[in-house]
Design an enzyme around this catalytic site. Structure first.
Site, PDB file in Angstrom:
ATOM      1  N   LYS A 173       0.839  -1.204   0.000  1.00 38.74           N
ATOM      2  CA  LYS A 173       0.000   0.000   0.000  1.00 38.74           C
ATOM      3  C   LYS A 173       0.872   1.252   0.000  1.00 38.74           C
ATOM      4  CE  LYS A 173      -3.799  -2.463   2.264  1.00 38.74           C
ATOM      5  NZ  LYS A 173      -4.638  -2.703   3.441  1.00 38.74           N
TER       6      LYS A 173
ATOM      7  N   GLN B  34      -4.323  -1.553   9.719  1.00 41.79           N
ATOM      8  CA  GLN B  34      -4.331  -2.887   9.134  1.00 41.79           C
ATOM      9  C   GLN B  34      -4.911  -3.902  10.120  1.00 41.79           C
ATOM     10  OE1 GLN B  34      -3.610  -3.388   5.944  1.00 41.79           O
ATOM     11  NE2 GLN B  34      -3.948  -5.585   5.988  1.00 41.79           N
TER      12      GLN B  34
ATOM     13  N   ASP C 163     -10.744   2.977   4.338  1.00 40.13           N
ATOM     14  CA  ASP C 163     -11.020   1.532   4.305  1.00 40.13           C
ATOM     15  C   ASP C 163     -12.532   1.273   4.243  1.00 40.13           C
ATOM     16  OD1 ASP C 163      -9.090  -0.464   4.189  1.00 40.13           O
ATOM     17  OD2 ASP C 163      -8.394  -0.055   6.221  1.00 40.13           O
TER      18      ASP C 163
HETATM   19  N1  GUN Z   1      -6.965  -6.868   6.485  1.00 39.81           N
HETATM   20  C1  GUN Z   1      -7.381  -7.609   5.442  1.00 39.81           C
HETATM   21  N2  GUN Z   1      -7.918  -6.823   4.484  1.00 39.81           N
HETATM   22  C2  GUN Z   1      -7.838  -5.552   4.939  1.00 39.81           C
HETATM   23  C3  GUN Z   1      -8.210  -4.291   4.388  1.00 39.81           C
HETATM   24  O1  GUN Z   1      -8.764  -4.172   3.292  1.00 39.81           O
HETATM   25  N3  GUN Z   1      -7.952  -3.211   5.179  1.00 39.81           N
HETATM   26  C4  GUN Z   1      -7.364  -3.320   6.399  1.00 39.81           C
HETATM   27  N4  GUN Z   1      -7.179  -2.189   7.097  1.00 39.81           N
HETATM   28  N5  GUN Z   1      -7.006  -4.471   6.929  1.00 39.81           N
HETATM   29  C5  GUN Z   1      -7.237  -5.579   6.196  1.00 39.81           C
END
Ligand code: GUN
Length: 293
Positions: free
Chosen positions: A52, A96, A119
């Site tokens: 990311k 995350q 998100d």
């Molecule tokens: N863990 C698994 N997928 C995601 C996501 O799309 N965003 C975040 N913040 N954590 C995750």
């Protein structure tokens, strides 16, 4: 069978965003800034967050990675979020998941400013998504919609079967595909661990979204000829023949399912890159909304 190439589709989105950032710079406007919070050192989470942050750099976004020990208290993590909420330079915040067991994910998500929740996990944004209002749609479901759009896959009137009811993927994509929108207007069946006759239901599907996190779960005898298959699974399996020590497996038995379908996403290189592209789209949008650009 045609591959739904997430690398290709996400690159087109990233190229477009890169051009938009150059425009912002020329005009002297603020560029998008994503703050990513990573708690602990879960291998998969490390990889996702690194991707990311790297993608932000590639397209000219500013990014800040905040790494915290997995022993951090819930109160201390909430304080970090609080500061990011009030930092005017930060447009998007992502924490995350999963978080260590002693921290309530619900409390953390609820505290993120809904206007910075790139998100799309905050209850306000989930509510807006359900209502069909403009909002931040969670990155993985949004990425799936962008992929369907990129390949001009008709969804109207189709029967979509979603396997898995997680808050992050299964439930939101089931709602999005049922909305009166494009992509959307599907008849949706949401299946989960208590679903009876899963095979029979899958055999009626024009589109299957496999998002249950069980490697190679969807077999060829569960898939109708010419179905569209979206594989959200991404599980690490120990594999001594690989340099990394593991192989990545999707939720679909790709080798045997792919000859039957019209379109299918590979793993890796399908939904994964689209999730990142969708997160970048949300971050760009947060910057525009929060700074009236
Ligand atoms: N863990 C698994 N997928 C995601 C996501 O799309 N965003 C975040 N913040 N954590 C995750």
């Amino acid at each position: 069978m045609k591959l739904l190439d997430g690398k290709l589709a996400s690159q087109a989105i990233k190229d477009d965003l890169k051009t938009k950032v150059e425009e912002l710079k020329k005009l002297g406007n603020k560029i998008p800034h994503l703050a990513a919070v990573l708690v602990g050192n879960n291998g998969a989470s490390e990889t996702y967050v690194a991707s990311k942050v790297k993608s932000c750099e590639e397209i000219g976004f500013k990014s800040t990675l905040i790494r915290l020990e997995d022993t951090i208290s819930e109160a201390a993590l909430l304080e970090v979020i609080h500061k990011l909420n009030y930092d005017n330079d930060v447009d998007g915040i992502l924490v995350q998941l999963p978080l260590p067991k002693h921290i309530s994910e619900e409390k953390v998500i609820d505290l993120i400013d809904a206007a910075k929740d790139v998100d799309g996990f905050h209850p306000v944004n989930i509510g807006k998504m359900v209502q069909g209002s403009e909002t931040f749609v969670s990155a993985t479901p949004y990425g799936i919609l962008l992929l369907l759009q990129h390949y001009k896959i008709e969804t109207k009137g189709k029967h979509a079967v979603v396997i898995g009811r997680s808050n992050i993927v299964g439930r939101p994509i089931s709602i999005l595909l049922s909305r009166n929108d494009d992509p959307g207007n599907c008849t949706v069946t949401l299946c989960h661990s208590h679903t009876k006759n899963l095979k029979e239901i899958c055999l009626q599907a024009d589109i299957i979204i496999a998002a249950l996190g069980k490697p190679e779960f969807l077999k060829a005898d569960m898939v109708k000829q010419d179905a569209v298959i979206i594989d959200v699974g991404i599980t690490r399996i120990t594999d001594a023949s690989k340099k990394s020590g593991y192989a990545i497996k999707g939720d679909v038995d790709f080798e045997n399912v792919s000859p039957k379908c019209s379109y299918i996403t590979p793993v890796p290189g399908g939904v994964g890159p689209m999730t990142i592209a969708a997160l970048l789209m949300n971050t760009y949008k947060a910057n525009s909304l929060n700074h009236d650009l």
